[in-house]
Write an enzyme that holds these catalytic residues in place. Structure first.
Site, PDB file in Angstrom:
ATOM      1  N   SER A  66       9.546 -19.519 -14.204  1.00  0.00           N
ATOM      2  CA  SER A  66       9.538 -20.840 -14.844  1.00  0.00           C
ATOM      3  C   SER A  66      10.934 -21.195 -15.362  1.00  0.00           C
ATOM      4  O   SER A  66      11.736 -20.323 -15.698  1.00  0.00           O
ATOM      5  CB  SER A  66       8.565 -20.864 -16.020  1.00  0.00           C
TER       6      SER A  66
HETATM    7  N1  SAH Z   1       5.475 -16.972 -16.368  1.00  0.00           N
HETATM    8  C1  SAH Z   1       5.934 -16.729 -15.030  1.00  0.00           C
HETATM    9  C2  SAH Z   1       5.602 -17.928 -14.168  1.00  0.00           C
HETATM   10  C3  SAH Z   1       5.186 -17.517 -12.824  1.00  0.00           C
HETATM   11  S1  SAH Z   1       4.524 -18.813 -11.821  1.00  0.00           S
HETATM   12  C4  SAH Z   1       7.424 -16.438 -15.037  1.00  0.00           C
HETATM   13  O1  SAH Z   1       8.099 -16.788 -16.010  1.00  0.00           O
HETATM   14  O2  SAH Z   1       7.927 -15.863 -14.065  1.00  0.00           O
HETATM   15  C5  SAH Z   1       2.794 -18.645 -12.117  1.00  0.00           C
HETATM   16  C6  SAH Z   1       2.168 -17.333 -11.749  1.00  0.00           C
HETATM   17  O3  SAH Z   1       0.754 -17.482 -11.916  1.00  0.00           O
HETATM   18  C7  SAH Z   1       2.368 -16.889 -10.297  1.00  0.00           C
HETATM   19  O4  SAH Z   1       2.927 -15.614 -10.268  1.00  0.00           O
HETATM   20  C8  SAH Z   1       0.944 -16.893  -9.704  1.00  0.00           C
HETATM   21  O5  SAH Z   1       0.723 -15.868  -8.750  1.00  0.00           O
HETATM   22  C9  SAH Z   1       0.104 -16.675 -10.959  1.00  0.00           C
HETATM   23  N2  SAH Z   1      -1.288 -17.109 -10.859  1.00  0.00           N
HETATM   24  C10 SAH Z   1      -1.806 -18.222 -10.278  1.00  0.00           C
HETATM   25  N3  SAH Z   1      -3.149 -18.238 -10.396  1.00  0.00           N
HETATM   26  C11 SAH Z   1      -3.491 -17.109 -11.085  1.00  0.00           C
HETATM   27  C12 SAH Z   1      -4.732 -16.548 -11.524  1.00  0.00           C
HETATM   28  N4  SAH Z   1      -5.912 -17.123 -11.268  1.00  0.00           N
HETATM   29  N5  SAH Z   1      -4.694 -15.376 -12.194  1.00  0.00           N
HETATM   30  C13 SAH Z   1      -3.523 -14.748 -12.473  1.00  0.00           C
HETATM   31  N6  SAH Z   1      -2.324 -15.217 -12.066  1.00  0.00           N
HETATM   32  C14 SAH Z   1      -2.303 -16.396 -11.393  1.00  0.00           C
END
Ligand code: SAH
Length: 217
Positions: A66
């Site tokens: 993010s």
């Molecule tokens: N906070 C993270 C943002 C990653 S993007 C950072 O700073 O790097 C969002 C993430 O949510 C992705 O890795 C995706 O695989 C995960 N995601 C999406 N749906 C999900 C679910 N149902 N359960 C767990 N993770 C999920």
């Protein structure tokens, strides 16, 4: 990492947080946490020189780390206190997880992509952060560890999953982007009683989607 690089990254982080303050991030503790967490270590080496730009970047498995502003904004809405028990949905790179740990929270984080879960679970302790990492479908929340003081969702949901509302303590805060694939409203949901929730819209953002099920490779 040699010392020169360490100082170089510290300087870059200072510029980043100065920019975040100008964009409206006022919570000193949040600013301080962003100033401390080494974001460049969460990125693929191709993007390392962009680590302190206020942008989202690819982290593999089709996902993104993010944007720092978004991390700061969501964290600010949560009003994290030391020892808060926090559920994070979407570990991704683990960067947001590290920011929550830096604030002294007890973090439970769930990721549905095995590859990302394995990486974050191995890496975070190496740099001194010890969240509880889980591989699974975050849509379910973590009923075995509920209730939580705070719940943070870092992927865009079409609606607010009932599980998250149920797993929140009374007085607890849920921060979740809700909308379609193109943009989502950041919602702050506060559980005021067993049955009642106060909902506040806090601006428009773009996240990768919250998806159900898991990906095992
Ligand atoms: N906070 C993270 C943002 C990653 S993007 C950072 O700073 O790097 C969002 C993430 O949510 C992705 O890795 C995706 O695989 C995960 N995601 C999406 N749906 C999900 C679910 N149902 N359960 C767990 N993770 C999920």
């Amino acid at each position: 990492m040699n010392l020169n690089n360490g100082l170089r990254y510290e300087g870059m982080r200072k510029k980043l947080v100065d920019g975040l303050k100008i964009k409206g991030i006022r919570n000193e503790k949040v600013v301080e946490a962003i100033r401390k967490v080494p974001r460049h270590l969460f990125m693929e080496s191709t993007f390392i020189n962009f680590a302190y730009k206020d942008q989202a970047f690819p982290i593999g498995a089709g996902q993104t780390i993010s944007q720092p502003y978004t991390v700061a904004f969501q964290t600010q809405l949560l009003q994290v206190k030391k020892n808060d028990k926090i559920l994070e949905i979407g570990t991704g790179s683990g960067y947001q997880t590290a920011v929550l740990c830096e604030l002294g929270a007890k973090v439970f984080t769930v990721e549905r992509q095995k590859e990302l879960y394995v990486k974050a679970q191995g890496f975070l302790p190496e740099i001194g952060y010890n969240p509880a990492c889980f591989f699974g479908d975050g849509y379910k929340g973590l009923p075995a560890f509920a209730p939580f003081d705070k719940i943070l969702v870092t992927a865009g949901a079409p609606t607010v999953p009932e599980n998250f509302k149920q797993q929140l303590k009374i007085g607890g805060r849920l921060v979740i982007p809700v909308g379609n694939e193109k943009h989502q409203d950041m919602l702050l949901i506060i559980r005021t009683t067993e049955e009642d929730y106060k909902i506040e819209k806090c601006g428009s953002f773009v996240f990768v989607p919250l998806l159900s099920g898991t990906v095992n490779f």
